[in-house]
Design a protein around this motif. Structure first.
Motif, PDB file in Angstrom:
ATOM      1  N   UNK A   1     -23.379  19.612 -39.037  1.00 23.82           N
ATOM      2  CA  UNK A   1     -22.509  18.500 -39.419  1.00 23.82           C
ATOM      3  C   UNK A   1     -23.356  17.325 -39.875  1.00 23.82           C
ATOM      4  N   UNK A   2     -22.842  16.556 -40.821  1.00 21.99           N
ATOM      5  CA  UNK A   2     -23.523  15.354 -41.285  1.00 21.99           C
ATOM      6  C   UNK A   2     -23.131  14.213 -40.356  1.00 21.99           C
ATOM      7  N   UNK A   3     -24.122  13.439 -39.940  1.00 22.53           N
ATOM      8  CA  UNK A   3     -23.866  12.326 -39.027  1.00 22.53           C
ATOM      9  C   UNK A   3     -24.578  11.071 -39.502  1.00 22.53           C
ATOM     10  N   UNK A   4     -23.918   9.953 -39.274  1.00 24.04           N
ATOM     11  CA  UNK A   4     -24.530   8.665 -39.575  1.00 24.04           C
ATOM     12  C   UNK A   4     -25.532   8.335 -38.471  1.00 24.04           C
TER      13      UNK A   4
ATOM     14  N   UNK B   1     -28.622  15.572 -40.549  1.00 27.60           N
ATOM     15  CA  UNK B   1     -27.864  16.806 -40.371  1.00 27.60           C
ATOM     16  C   UNK B   1     -28.075  17.259 -38.932  1.00 27.60           C
ATOM     17  N   UNK B   2     -26.959  17.468 -38.223  1.00 24.18           N
ATOM     18  CA  UNK B   2     -27.037  17.784 -36.800  1.00 24.18           C
ATOM     19  C   UNK B   2     -26.529  19.185 -36.500  1.00 24.18           C
TER      20      UNK B   2
ATOM     21  N   UNK C   1     -32.704  18.088 -39.390  1.00 24.74           N
ATOM     22  CA  UNK C   1     -33.064  17.940 -40.798  1.00 24.74           C
ATOM     23  C   UNK C   1     -34.557  17.737 -40.973  1.00 24.74           C
ATOM     24  N   UNK C   2     -35.126  18.450 -41.902  1.00 25.52           N
ATOM     25  CA  UNK C   2     -36.511  18.221 -42.322  1.00 25.52           C
ATOM     26  C   UNK C   2     -36.584  18.540 -43.814  1.00 25.52           C
TER      27      UNK C   2
ATOM     28  N   UNK D   1     -25.123  20.008 -45.565  1.00 28.62           N
ATOM     29  CA  UNK D   1     -24.244  20.658 -44.586  1.00 28.62           C
ATOM     30  C   UNK D   1     -23.383  21.721 -45.257  1.00 28.62           C
ATOM     31  N   UNK D   2     -22.830  21.397 -46.419  1.00 31.73           N
ATOM     32  CA  UNK D   2     -21.999  22.358 -47.147  1.00 31.73           C
ATOM     33  C   UNK D   2     -22.809  23.609 -47.503  1.00 31.73           C
TER      34      UNK D   2
END
Length: 143
Positions: free
Chosen positions: A32-35, A47-48, A55-56, A75-76
């Motif tokens: 999931x994408x997170x702020x 990205x979690x 994410x790297x 994420x998609x």
């Protein structure tokens, strides 16, 4: 504070969906994408997986953040791939410095060189690291 943000931006931010890779190089969805800051949803994103930033970026070691659009696209892409998909991550170009081991005689000479100054033991021998440390000890003339 702007200077700090610019340094972080330059150092820890990636911007390519194709360059992104999960930490460890193997996919384990869902992602999931997170702020990074709930008070600033237009700031940096990551990205979690299980709430951890995975994410790297292959070409930018240490980069762990990106912008919102890139995070959503990553994420998609990652969630559409099967679990266990491997990413080709090149080896880290960092090479740890090699330190030469001191001999017992060199270590003893270094310890003997120390003097009590105030409340600290200090040596006049500067140890630059690596084999040069042994050379510095050997060059020191005991008095």
């Amino acid at each position: 504070m702007d200077g700090l943000v610019n340094i972080v931006g330059a150092t820890f931010v990636g911007d390519s969906v194709e360059d992104a890779a999960p930490s460890g190089g193997v996919l384990y969805p869902p992602y999931e994408a997170r702020s990074a800051n709930d008070n600033n949803p237009n700031g940096w994103w990551f990205v979690a997986n299980n709430a951890f930033n995975t994410l790297s970026f292959k070409s930018k070691r240490g980069a762990k953040f990106t912008d919102k659009e890139t995070a959503l696209a990553i994420v998609e892409k990652w969630n559409a791939l099967p679990t266990g998909t491997k990413f080709d991550i090149p080896p880290d170009p960092y090479v740890a410095p090699q330190y030469g081991q001191l001999t017992d005689a060199q270590m003893a000479k270094y310890v003997r060189s120390k003097r009590l100054v105030g409340d600290r033991w200090v040596s006049p021998i500067v140890l630059p690291g690596g084999p040069q440390s042994g050379e510095a000890i050997d060059a020191y003339v005991e008095t």
